[in-house]
Scaffold this active site. Structure first.
Site, PDB file in Angstrom:
ATOM      1  N   ASP A   1       0.845  -1.189   0.000  1.00 36.68           N
ATOM      2  CA  ASP A   1       0.000   0.000   0.000  1.00 36.68           C
ATOM      3  C   ASP A   1       0.886   1.247   0.000  1.00 36.68           C
ATOM      4  OD1 ASP A   1      -3.220   0.498   0.915  1.00 36.68           O
ATOM      5  OD2 ASP A   1      -1.835   2.184   1.089  1.00 36.68           O
ATOM      6  N   ILE A   2       0.490   2.224  -0.809  1.00 35.66           N
ATOM      7  CA  ILE A   2       1.275   3.450  -0.968  1.00 35.66           C
ATOM      8  C   ILE A   2       1.201   4.335   0.279  1.00 35.66           C
ATOM      9  CG2 ILE A   2      -0.486   4.966  -1.989  1.00 35.66           C
ATOM     10  CD1 ILE A   2       1.588   5.681  -4.162  1.00 35.66           C
TER      11      ILE A   2
ATOM     12  N   GLN B   1     -14.238   2.954   1.367  1.00 32.70           N
ATOM     13  CA  GLN B   1     -13.702   2.494   0.080  1.00 32.70           C
ATOM     14  C   GLN B   1     -13.430   3.685  -0.827  1.00 32.70           C
ATOM     15  OE1 GLN B   1     -16.160  -0.302  -2.125  1.00 32.70           O
ATOM     16  NE2 GLN B   1     -14.484  -0.816  -3.534  1.00 32.70           N
TER      17      GLN B   1
ATOM     18  N   HIS C   1     -10.398  -5.084  -3.269  1.00 34.29           N
ATOM     19  CA  HIS C   1      -9.057  -5.289  -2.713  1.00 34.29           C
ATOM     20  C   HIS C   1      -9.167  -5.680  -1.253  1.00 34.29           C
ATOM     21  CE1 HIS C   1     -10.144  -1.019  -2.442  1.00 34.29           C
ATOM     22  NE2 HIS C   1      -9.543  -1.013  -1.274  1.00 34.29           N
TER      23      HIS C   1
ATOM     24  N   HIS D   1      -7.111  -5.552   2.184  1.00 34.05           N
ATOM     25  CA  HIS D   1      -5.962  -5.033   2.934  1.00 34.05           C
ATOM     26  C   HIS D   1      -5.437  -6.136   3.851  1.00 34.05           C
ATOM     27  CE1 HIS D   1      -6.877  -0.616   2.310  1.00 34.05           C
ATOM     28  NE2 HIS D   1      -8.105  -1.081   2.122  1.00 34.05           N
TER      29      HIS D   1
HETATM   30  P1  AMP Z   1      -9.761   1.644   0.262  1.00 33.20           P
HETATM   31  O1  AMP Z   1      -9.776   2.947   1.019  1.00 33.20           O
HETATM   32  O2  AMP Z   1     -10.210   0.459   1.061  1.00 33.20           O
HETATM   33  O3  AMP Z   1     -10.481   1.777  -1.067  1.00 33.20           O
HETATM   34  O4  AMP Z   1      -8.242   1.337  -0.023  1.00 33.20           O
HETATM   35  C1  AMP Z   1      -7.551   1.841  -1.103  1.00 33.20           C
HETATM   36  C2  AMP Z   1      -6.095   1.716  -0.754  1.00 33.20           C
HETATM   37  O5  AMP Z   1      -5.325   1.855  -1.924  1.00 33.20           O
HETATM   38  C3  AMP Z   1      -5.604   2.786   0.234  1.00 33.20           C
HETATM   39  O6  AMP Z   1      -5.060   2.150   1.383  1.00 33.20           O
HETATM   40  C4  AMP Z   1      -4.545   3.534  -0.571  1.00 33.20           C
HETATM   41  O7  AMP Z   1      -3.466   3.970   0.222  1.00 33.20           O
HETATM   42  C5  AMP Z   1      -4.131   2.504  -1.601  1.00 33.20           C
HETATM   43  N1  AMP Z   1      -3.573   3.048  -2.826  1.00 33.20           N
HETATM   44  C6  AMP Z   1      -4.066   4.057  -3.572  1.00 33.20           C
HETATM   45  N2  AMP Z   1      -3.300   4.262  -4.649  1.00 33.20           N
HETATM   46  C7  AMP Z   1      -2.298   3.359  -4.586  1.00 33.20           C
HETATM   47  C8  AMP Z   1      -1.158   3.061  -5.408  1.00 33.20           C
HETATM   48  N3  AMP Z   1      -0.897   3.755  -6.541  1.00 33.20           N
HETATM   49  N4  AMP Z   1      -0.323   2.070  -5.030  1.00 33.20           N
HETATM   50  C9  AMP Z   1      -0.561   1.387  -3.887  1.00 33.20           C
HETATM   51  N5  AMP Z   1      -1.618   1.598  -3.081  1.00 33.20           N
HETATM   52  C10 AMP Z   1      -2.464   2.581  -3.411  1.00 33.20           C
END
Ligand code: AMP
Ligand code: ZN
Length: 114
Positions: free
Chosen positions: A31-32, A94, A100, A102
């Site tokens: 995760d970024i 979300q 996805h 986590h």
């Molecule tokens: P959610 O809030 O459950 O939809 O989770 C989306 C997740 O994607 C968040 O934890 C973000 O930090 C992660 N995220 C968004 N963009 C990226 C990216 N380019 N690479 C890795 N993780 C990302």
């Protein structure tokens, strides 16, 4: 491949990500914006908007997402304690509408979650 989907772009290699694992059905990447010392995401390559959109034909696939997450947790040093989270819908937090899971670990987790 959904043209406006961030995670489809990661699967496709159009946007870089730090991948832990990939096969023909699932991908996992860090995760970024990590919320724990270890925080990665496991996603199906198939574009499914979220848990509520899973069909009966996806049952094996979502099982693979979970098993892959557990295996990668163990391989990355958090096998003894990790949390798996699916957010469904904006109200639940979300932000990316490609299913996805986590996987978080490396610190004590609180309950109930926020
Ligand atoms: P959610 O809030 O459950 O939809 O989770 C989306 C997740 O994607 C968040 O934890 C973000 O930090 C992660 N995220 C968004 N963009 C990226 C990216 N380019 N690479 C890795 N993780 C990302
Ligand atoms: Zn997608």
């Amino acid at each position: 491949m959904h043209p406006n989907c961030l995670f489809c772009k990661i699967i496709n290699g159009d946007i870089p990500a730090s991948k832990l694992y990939e096969d023909d059905e699932v991908t996992a990447f860090w995760d970024i914006a990590p919320q724990a010392p270890r925080h990665f995401l496991v996603i199906p390559k198939k574009h499914i908007t979220g848990p509520a959109a899973l069909g009966s034909e996806d049952e094996q696939l979502i099982g693979k997402v979970m098993r892959t997450g557990a295996r990668l947790a163990a391989e990355n040093g958090i096998g003894d304690g990790f949390r798996m989270v699916f957010n469904n819908g904006a109200e639940a937090g979300q932000t990316v509408f490609h299913l996805h899971m986590h996987v978080l670990g490396g610190r004590a987790m609180n309950w109930p979650p926020g």
